[in-house]
Each structure stands twice: as structure tokens, then as C-alpha cells.
Design an enzyme around this catalytic site. Structure first.
Site, mmCIF file in Angstrom:
data_model
loop_
_atom_site.group_PDB
_atom_site.id
_atom_site.type_symbol
_atom_site.label_atom_id
_atom_site.label_comp_id
_atom_site.label_asym_id
_atom_site.label_seq_id
_atom_site.Cartn_x
_atom_site.Cartn_y
_atom_site.Cartn_z
ATOM 1 N N CYS A 27 70.879 26.190 25.855
ATOM 2 C CA CYS A 27 71.801 27.291 25.555
ATOM 3 C C CYS A 27 71.373 28.594 26.217
ATOM 4 O O CYS A 27 71.474 29.673 25.627
ATOM 5 C CB CYS A 27 71.905 27.480 24.048
ATOM 6 S SG CYS A 27 72.481 26.017 23.159
ATOM 7 N N ALA A 31 74.225 29.464 30.882
ATOM 8 C CA ALA A 31 75.048 28.345 30.436
ATOM 9 C C ALA A 31 76.400 28.817 29.899
ATOM 10 O O ALA A 31 77.366 28.048 29.889
ATOM 11 C CB ALA A 31 74.316 27.539 29.367
ATOM 12 N N ARG A 32 76.482 30.067 29.452
ATOM 13 C CA ARG A 32 77.777 30.610 29.004
ATOM 14 C C ARG A 32 78.763 30.635 30.177
ATOM 15 O O ARG A 32 79.926 30.251 30.054
ATOM 16 C CB ARG A 32 77.594 32.005 28.426
ATOM 17 C CG ARG A 32 76.714 32.070 27.184
ATOM 18 C CD ARG A 32 76.518 33.496 26.689
ATOM 19 N NE ARG A 32 77.808 34.107 26.350
ATOM 20 C CZ ARG A 32 78.309 35.191 26.963
ATOM 21 N NH1 ARG A 32 77.628 35.766 27.928
ATOM 22 N NH2 ARG A 32 79.468 35.674 26.596
ATOM 23 N N SER A 51 70.621 21.617 21.933
ATOM 24 C CA SER A 51 69.528 22.581 21.853
ATOM 25 C C SER A 51 68.436 21.930 21.020
ATOM 26 O O SER A 51 68.645 20.884 20.399
ATOM 27 C CB SER A 51 70.005 23.893 21.209
ATOM 28 O OG SER A 51 68.908 24.766 21.006
ATOM 29 N N TYR A 76 67.562 17.376 23.010
ATOM 30 C CA TYR A 76 68.013 17.012 24.344
ATOM 31 C C TYR A 76 68.087 15.495 24.499
ATOM 32 O O TYR A 76 68.987 14.969 25.162
ATOM 33 C CB TYR A 76 67.061 17.590 25.398
ATOM 34 C CG TYR A 76 66.891 19.094 25.333
ATOM 35 C CD1 TYR A 76 67.952 19.934 24.990
ATOM 36 C CD2 TYR A 76 65.670 19.688 25.614
ATOM 37 C CE1 TYR A 76 67.802 21.304 24.936
ATOM 38 C CE2 TYR A 76 65.498 21.061 25.569
ATOM 39 C CZ TYR A 76 66.559 21.864 25.226
ATOM 40 O OH TYR A 76 66.393 23.225 25.165
ATOM 41 N N LEU A 92 67.708 24.866 31.866
ATOM 42 C CA LEU A 92 66.418 25.069 31.215
ATOM 43 C C LEU A 92 65.448 25.820 32.137
ATOM 44 O O LEU A 92 65.655 25.885 33.355
ATOM 45 C CB LEU A 92 65.814 23.711 30.842
ATOM 46 C CG LEU A 92 66.620 22.856 29.868
ATOM 47 C CD1 LEU A 92 66.003 21.464 29.755
ATOM 48 C CD2 LEU A 92 66.674 23.524 28.499
ATOM 49 N N HIS A 97 62.269 21.415 34.293
ATOM 50 C CA HIS A 97 63.208 20.672 35.131
ATOM 51 C C HIS A 97 62.705 19.277 35.467
ATOM 52 O O HIS A 97 63.466 18.308 35.436
ATOM 53 C CB HIS A 97 63.496 21.438 36.426
ATOM 54 C CG HIS A 97 64.388 22.618 36.239
ATOM 55 N ND1 HIS A 97 64.867 23.371 37.289
ATOM 56 C CD2 HIS A 97 64.888 23.190 35.118
ATOM 57 C CE1 HIS A 97 65.627 24.344 36.823
ATOM 58 N NE2 HIS A 97 65.652 24.255 35.507
ATOM 59 N N LYS A 115 68.937 26.690 39.618
ATOM 60 C CA LYS A 115 67.888 27.026 40.565
ATOM 61 C C LYS A 115 66.886 27.968 39.898
ATOM 62 O O LYS A 115 67.234 28.636 38.928
ATOM 63 C CB LYS A 115 68.445 27.634 41.843
ATOM 64 C CG LYS A 115 69.724 28.437 41.737
ATOM 65 C CD LYS A 115 69.735 29.649 40.884
ATOM 66 C CE LYS A 115 68.642 30.664 41.133
ATOM 67 N NZ LYS A 115 68.560 31.646 40.051
ATOM 68 N N ARG A 187 61.855 34.398 33.068
ATOM 69 C CA ARG A 187 61.571 34.516 34.501
ATOM 70 C C ARG A 187 60.305 35.306 34.815
ATOM 71 O O ARG A 187 59.929 35.424 35.989
ATOM 72 C CB ARG A 187 62.786 35.126 35.211
ATOM 73 C CG ARG A 187 63.943 34.167 35.365
ATOM 74 C CD ARG A 187 65.230 34.864 35.731
ATOM 75 N NE ARG A 187 65.837 35.506 34.587
ATOM 76 C CZ ARG A 187 67.030 36.093 34.600
ATOM 77 N NH1 ARG A 187 67.739 36.106 35.728
ATOM 78 N NH2 ARG A 187 67.524 36.647 33.518
#
Length: 373
Positions: A27, A31-32, A51, A76, A92, A97, A115, A187
Site C-alpha cells: 500500500c 500504489a494509489r 498488506s 502478501y 514495495l 523486490h 523502479k 528512499r
């Protein structure tokens, strides 16, 4: 003076093909946007969301337009075990990944993966091997690749009479992140997205350079001295130059610390292409670029002759919806007996290889690094 809102996007027509049923694995904020894209795509269906918390998944579905019959999963694994799901969108953190993309492939789910696809090319290759073994499609979420403007710009770059031979590319993607982002966003966390700005905004820069160079890999890269890292060693800002054996050169700068910029300049032997919003267009329903061919100064050197031309490209659907539509078309073709399209994993891997080389150059004190194969 009041300004009228842009016209609403058209409702996509009903497709004669069965819709590809998507499960959203996580989520995240992005993803929105992609959930909306799946809703707008004529050949895709929002079918499920998962989630690690059932309540979080339920709230996400409720606030992002999931249909009433959409399935809600509190793990998941549960979503991947649903045999009715054709494809998964995975937003995610990059560190997850490898595990979840490989597992999704083994469960025969086609994969639209955010990405950067992986933390390095070795992880990427493991993901691709799993996809190839299961015969599933892999595509990364670089949305601007699917905008009709991108195809129009390719026409200009490919025209030897208007653009000529590519000589130089310069790309910038920066935004000024708020203090909370720089402290708490995934990030900037080494255990979640260790590539930082290089993996986020830098991915877009590198992809645009490769796209401009028709996906020819450079021979070497050199990171620009002055990269900014946080206390955990995650890159917040960096740049690099890319060098080809035939003399082409490209540069890019990516950052979480500078004002918003999304610029591409491609210079050929005859023409020049300029683009100021390459990742996310200023407007959803149209975008433009400027092009110049054999420009020079007027007699008194007070202006350009001829002036660059502005090309406005309208979009019937948002670029992320066009991405979902193309991905779904590929999945439908596989269901009918076609093989997965290798173009998208191939260019993803080339992007990853350059990111690896830039990261290595930063780590080695900005020494030149040859790009791997």
C-alpha cells in the site's frame, strides 16, 4: 481571473478482451496512482490488494476506488496464492523486490515492478531468471516511456535530416524533499532503498539517456565529485558522466535536495530536442517538447533563425494507464500462446547496469568505472 479546470479524461471503452486481474502487493503511496491507472485501463481490473495488515489493506481499497468485490488480504503470501489473479503490481521497497518478485514469478503471476527493479544487476538477473522459468512477463514502472509524446520524440531523434547523429545528452531530475522525507522516507533508509536518490530520480535520468541513445550502453561512467550522502551512507544527490566509444557523452544529476526539475536536452549533429517535464508532464491530458533543426543567429546576432518549434501531444489516457494497458496486452498475448516480451526486461537491466557503475564510481572516490554486461 478564474481558470477553468482541464477537461475530464474520457471513460475508457469496454474491451472485447477479458480483463487482466491485478493484485496490488503493498500500500505504498505510488500504489494509489497505479491503482487509479488499473481502474482506467480498458483491459485491466483491480482484483485484490494485500498488506501485512488486513485493516491497512481494507482502508487502502476503500480510499482508492477498488470495486466492492475486490479481495482484501492481510499478507502478501495470501494474495500470491490466489489462483484467480493474473498479474501483480509490486510497489514495495527495493530491498524486498528480490524475494517477492521471485515468489510471484514462481506462483505464475505476471509482474509490473516499481523502479529501481533491484539493488544491483545480480539481484535483477535472479528476478529475470525466475520470470523466464515461469513464462511470465516482467515490466518496470517507468511510466513516461508509455506517453505518446515519447513516441513523437523518437520520430524526431530518428530523423537523420532533422536531428542527425546524437552527440550529447544532459538530464536532470531533482526535487526538494521536506525534512520529514529526509528522515523517514523509505528512499533514505539503507535497509529499504539503499540506492537513495540514484535509485529513484537517478533511474529516470539513466533510462532517458539510454532511450535517447537507442539503448546503446556506454563504455564507462564517472560519478561527479560532490555526491551528498546521509549519515547512513544513502545517496541524497549525485551526478555522473557517461562515455561511449564513438565519442557520445551524457551527463545527469539527480537529487532530493534541489528544486523541482525534470529536464532532458539531446543534441545532435543537426538538431536539438528540449523537454522540461519528462517524468511527469505539467498536465495529464497533453504534453509538449521543443525541437530545433540547423538553427543559427540572424544577421545582427540578436535572435535565433529558425526558432525551435513547439510540438503539443495530446494523451487519451494518463501515461501510467497506457503502461498498464500495454502490460495487460502482453499478458493477454501470453495467455494465447505468445512468449513474454523481452524488450522491457532488457532495457531494465541496462538501466540497472549503469546505476551499478555510478554507485561503484561514487564508492571508489569518483573513479571511472566500466559498465558491465
Amino acid at each position: 481571473m478564474s481558470v477553468s479546470p482541464p477537461p475530464p479524461l474520457p471513460v475508457p471503452p469496454m474491451s472485447s478482451e477479458p480483463s487482466i486481474r491485478f493484485g496490488v502487493l503493498g500500500c505504498a503511496e505510488i500504489a494509489r496512482k497505479v491503482s487509479r491507472a488499473i481502474t482506467l485501463a480498458p483491459n485491466a481490473e483491480l482484483y485484490a490488494v494485500a498488506s501485512r495488515s488486513f485493516d491497512k489493506a481494507k482502508a487502502f481499497a476503500s480510499s482508492n476506488g477498488f470495486p466492492p468485490h475486490a479481495k482484501i488480504y492481510g499478507s502478501y503470501d495470501s494474495l500470491l496464492d490466489d489462483s484467480d489473479i493474473d498479474a501483480v503490481y509490486i510497489p514495495l521497497p527495493t530491498s524486498l523486490h528480490l524475494h517477492w518478485a521471485v515468489l510471484a514469478a514462481r506462483k505464475k503471476k505476471h509482474i509490473l515492478l516499481e523502479k529501481p527493479v533491484a539493488l544491483n544487476a545480480s539481484e535483477f538477473d535472479t528476478i529475470v531468471e525466475a520470470c523466464e522459468s515461469s513464462g511470465v512477463q516482467l515490466m518496470d514502472g517507468t511510466m513516461w516511456m508509455h506517453h505518446p509524446r515519447t513516441a513523437a520524440m523518437r520520430d524526431f531523434l530518428s530523423d537523420s535530416n532533422r536531428f542527425g547523429q546524437l552527440k550529447m545528452v544532459n538530464v536532470t531530475f531533482t526535487f526538494a524533499a521536506k525534512s520529514d522525507f529526509l528522515k523517514n522516507d523509505i528512499r533514505v533508509k539503507p535497509d529499504l532503498d539503499a540506492l537513495g536518490a540514484l535509485g529513484d530520480t537517478g533511474w529516470y535520468c539513466v533510462r532517458s539517456i539510454l532511450w535517447t541513445a537507442n539503448y546503446e550502453l556506454p563504455k564507462k561512467v564517472v560519478a561527479v565529485p560532490g555526491a551528498v550522502l546521509n549519515d547512513h551512507g544513502v545517496i541524497l544527490a549525485c551526478g555522473a558522466s557517461l562515455h561511449w566509444e564513438d565519442g557520445k557523452v551524457a551527463t545527469f544529476h539527480c537529487s532530493f535536495l534541489s528544486s523541482m526539475a525534470m529536464d532532458v536536452t539531446a543534441i545532435g549533429s543537426k538538431g536539438t530536442l528540449h523537454l522540461n517535464d519528462f517524468v511527469i508532464p505539467y498536465q495529464e491530458h497533453e504534453a509538449y517538447f521543443s525541437a530545433a533543426t540547423e538553427t543559427g543567429f540572424n544577421e545582427l546576432v540578436t535572435g535565433w533563425v529558425p526558432r525551435p518549434s513547439k510540438h503539443i501531444i495530446t494523451a487519451d489516457l494518463p501515461q501510467e494507464t497506457r503502461m498498464v494497458r500495454e502490460f495487460s496486452n502482453l499478458v493477454t498475448a501470453i495467455k494465447k500462446g505468445s512468449k513474454p516480451e523481452k524488450h522491457w526486461p532488457t532495457i531494465s537491466r541496462k538501466t540497472q547496469l549503469i546505476l551499478d557503475a555510478v554507485k561503484a564510481s561514487v564508492d571508489k572516490g569518483f573513479e571511472p568505472v566500466e559498465v558491465g554486461n
